[in-house]
Write an enzyme that holds these catalytic residues in place. Structure first.
Site, PDB file in Angstrom:
ATOM      1  N   HIS A  56      15.599  -5.608 -37.584  1.00 47.43           N
ATOM      2  CA  HIS A  56      15.869  -4.395 -36.828  1.00 47.43           C
ATOM      3  C   HIS A  56      15.739  -3.164 -37.728  1.00 47.43           C
ATOM      4  O   HIS A  56      15.649  -3.281 -38.959  1.00 47.43           O
ATOM      5  CB  HIS A  56      17.257  -4.459 -36.206  1.00 47.43           C
ATOM      6  CG  HIS A  56      17.351  -5.434 -35.071  1.00 47.43           C
ATOM      7  ND1 HIS A  56      18.445  -5.522 -34.245  1.00 47.43           N
ATOM      8  CD2 HIS A  56      16.464  -6.367 -34.614  1.00 47.43           C
ATOM      9  CE1 HIS A  56      18.247  -6.470 -33.336  1.00 47.43           C
ATOM     10  NE2 HIS A  56      17.056  -6.988 -33.544  1.00 47.43           N
ATOM     11  N   GLU A  58      17.797  -0.844 -38.689  1.00 45.51           N
ATOM     12  CA  GLU A  58      18.833  -0.619 -39.687  1.00 45.51           C
ATOM     13  C   GLU A  58      18.614  -1.495 -40.924  1.00 45.51           C
ATOM     14  O   GLU A  58      18.777  -1.034 -42.060  1.00 45.51           O
ATOM     15  CB  GLU A  58      20.217  -0.910 -39.081  1.00 45.51           C
ATOM     16  CG  GLU A  58      20.578  -0.010 -37.915  1.00 45.51           C
ATOM     17  CD  GLU A  58      20.192  -0.581 -36.569  1.00 45.51           C
ATOM     18  OE1 GLU A  58      20.911  -0.309 -35.594  1.00 45.51           O
ATOM     19  OE2 GLU A  58      19.152  -1.290 -36.491  1.00 45.51           O
ATOM     20  N   ALA A 168     -10.585   5.199  -2.954  1.00 42.88           N
ATOM     21  CA  ALA A 168     -11.664   4.209  -2.856  1.00 42.88           C
ATOM     22  C   ALA A 168     -12.464   4.488  -1.598  1.00 42.88           C
ATOM     23  O   ALA A 168     -11.967   5.111  -0.652  1.00 42.88           O
ATOM     24  CB  ALA A 168     -11.102   2.787  -2.814  1.00 42.88           C
ATOM     25  N   ASP A 206     -12.770  -5.079  -7.352  1.00 44.04           N
ATOM     26  CA  ASP A 206     -13.114  -4.421  -8.617  1.00 44.04           C
ATOM     27  C   ASP A 206     -13.254  -5.370  -9.791  1.00 44.04           C
ATOM     28  O   ASP A 206     -13.814  -4.992 -10.827  1.00 44.04           O
ATOM     29  CB  ASP A 206     -12.051  -3.365  -8.970  1.00 44.04           C
ATOM     30  CG  ASP A 206     -12.003  -2.227  -7.965  1.00 44.04           C
ATOM     31  OD1 ASP A 206     -13.025  -2.001  -7.291  1.00 44.04           O
ATOM     32  OD2 ASP A 206     -10.940  -1.580  -7.855  1.00 44.04           O
ATOM     33  N   LEU A 210      -7.826  -5.732 -16.861  1.00 41.66           N
ATOM     34  CA  LEU A 210      -6.417  -5.416 -17.111  1.00 41.66           C
ATOM     35  C   LEU A 210      -5.994  -5.787 -18.530  1.00 41.66           C
ATOM     36  O   LEU A 210      -4.956  -6.411 -18.743  1.00 41.66           O
ATOM     37  CB  LEU A 210      -5.506  -6.104 -16.093  1.00 41.66           C
ATOM     38  CG  LEU A 210      -5.560  -5.574 -14.652  1.00 41.66           C
ATOM     39  CD1 LEU A 210      -4.551  -6.304 -13.795  1.00 41.66           C
ATOM     40  CD2 LEU A 210      -5.300  -4.073 -14.596  1.00 41.66           C
ATOM     41  N   GLU A 293      -1.106  -1.044 -11.194  1.00 33.67           N
ATOM     42  CA  GLU A 293      -2.461  -0.510 -11.054  1.00 33.67           C
ATOM     43  C   GLU A 293      -3.111  -1.216  -9.879  1.00 33.67           C
ATOM     44  O   GLU A 293      -3.549  -2.364 -10.015  1.00 33.67           O
ATOM     45  CB  GLU A 293      -3.287  -0.748 -12.320  1.00 33.67           C
ATOM     46  CG  GLU A 293      -2.785  -0.046 -13.557  1.00 33.67           C
ATOM     47  CD  GLU A 293      -3.798  -0.132 -14.688  1.00 33.67           C
ATOM     48  OE1 GLU A 293      -4.928   0.350 -14.521  1.00 33.67           O
ATOM     49  OE2 GLU A 293      -3.446  -0.695 -15.735  1.00 33.67           O
TER      50      GLU A 293
END
Length: 363
Positions: A56, A58, A168, A206, A210, A293
């Site tokens: 982490h 710290e 579209a 389409d 992705l 999306e």
């Protein structure tokens, strides 16, 4: 001496900038930065959380400071954790390092911590001050906070439309509404997201990949196809890309025995996969931020369910005509039924414009 001093603010700003370096990589953990400063105000150590399972912020700052951590002031963007996970409690590491003062930006919303880290530090005789720059710290971890407090991820819906608000053609064709600069901008949204959600119709029309394409070591978010009746073609390229893709279908969907793709069978609502059950499942998977999306139908369903936390709309300087598809299919019949939004940001991205808006909390 009053709190905060100008130097306190400067050092917390530095810690927040460090935390931002983990924007794309810390999931499912929060993004955290830490700075250690000696009695003269000089930075002696710094660090940020990079990936789940690794040290982490710290601990990295303590390792960076070495012996200089003793009697130092620590500036941390999130309350030091107090529980054992893949790593040990950061509050105990700070106590063992011998810091004398801690300034924090915000408390940890994780019920396993929720003030316990600060309590242990105070019990050890450490001067604890905060919150400081809390709004900036919360903005950095909106998804983690929402998942901890509500059991849901923070949901962004990304859309691209023409100047006449069309997304579209009537046929479903939508490549490409925006120019390359806007599409490159979307890569940054994908990179910070834990999961990307699209609909099966978008996949059919389409064939999107992705994927995140920013560098050689990109973390690929989980990809989710909302596909009530399990119609996703086996040839879809989203299924072939690196990373994990799941198909969210209804409990009644017919799936061939030989189909080895990963399916999540979820309850239906109004004849479609229940989006609330889906996003709860994603939260259970550790997803802090979702990027949706998709087209007007699924995007409109997220809106109608009241699940959208943020809208990101790219506007292209072109007209698609009245027969093209709208931004969202949401059945609003009267002006009084409108959904008020607050625009947080508007800027040019290449030849296009990007608007960021959130639902008006007072409506």
């Amino acid at each position: 001496m009053s709190f905060p001093q100008r130097r306190d603010i400067e050092l917390m700003q530095l810690a927040l900038r460090l935390a931002e370096r983990g924007l794309n990589t810390t999931t499912p953990n929060p993004r955290v930065g830490c700075v250690l400063v000696d009695a003269h105000g000089a930075v002696v150590g710094s660090g940020w959380h990079q990936r789940a399972g690794q040290a982490h912020a710290e601990v990295r700052a303590i390792e960076d400071a070495g012996a200089a951590a003793h009697e130092a002031t620590a500036y941390v963007t999130l309350e030091p954790c107090s529980h054992h996970g893949k790593t040990g409690p950061c509050c105990e590491a700070l106590i063992a390092a011998g810091i004398s003062r801690l300034v924090y930006a915000m408390e940890d919303p994780n019920p396993q911590v929720a003030g316990e880290g600060l309590r242990r530090l105070r019990a050890a005789g450490i001067d604890v001050l905060g919150p400081l720059l809390e709004d900036r710290a919360r903005e950095l971890n909106v998804g983690f906070i929402k998942r901890m407090e509500q059991g849901l991820p923070y949901i962004r819906v990304k859309s691209a439309m023409s100047l006449d608000a069309r997304t579209a053609m009537a046929s479903g064709e939508s490549k490409w509404i925006t120019a390359p600069a806007a599409r490159e901008d979307v890569q940054a949204l994908r990179a910070r997201s834990c999961a990307l959600v699209t609909g099966v119709n978008s996949v059919i029309h389409d064939d999107p990949s992705l994927t995140v394409r920013l560098g050689d070591d990109d973390r690929q978010p989980l990809r989710v196809i909302v596909d009530t009746h399990a119609r996703c073609p086996a040839s879809a390229q989203v299924l072939e890309k690196a990373g994990r893709t799941v198909i969210a279908c209804s409990e009644a969907a017919t799936v061939k025995t030989a189909d080895e793709r990963e399916y999540w069978r979820l309850p239906e609502k109004a004849g479609r996969v229940s989006l609330l059950h889906l996003v709860k499942r994603l939260a259970d998977e550790g997803c802090n931020e979702l990027l949706v999306e998709t087209g007007a139908v699924l995007g409109g369903a997220f809106v109608a369910e009241g699940l959208v936390d943020e809208f990101i709309v790219y506007i292209a300087p072109k007209l698609l005509g009245s027969s093209a598809r709208p931004l969202f299919e949401v059945p609003i019949q009267t002006m009084s039924g409108n959904l008020p939004l607050i625009i947080k940001d508007m800027r040019a991205v290449g030849y296009d414009w990007r608007i960021t808006a959130i639902p008006d909390p007072d409506s």
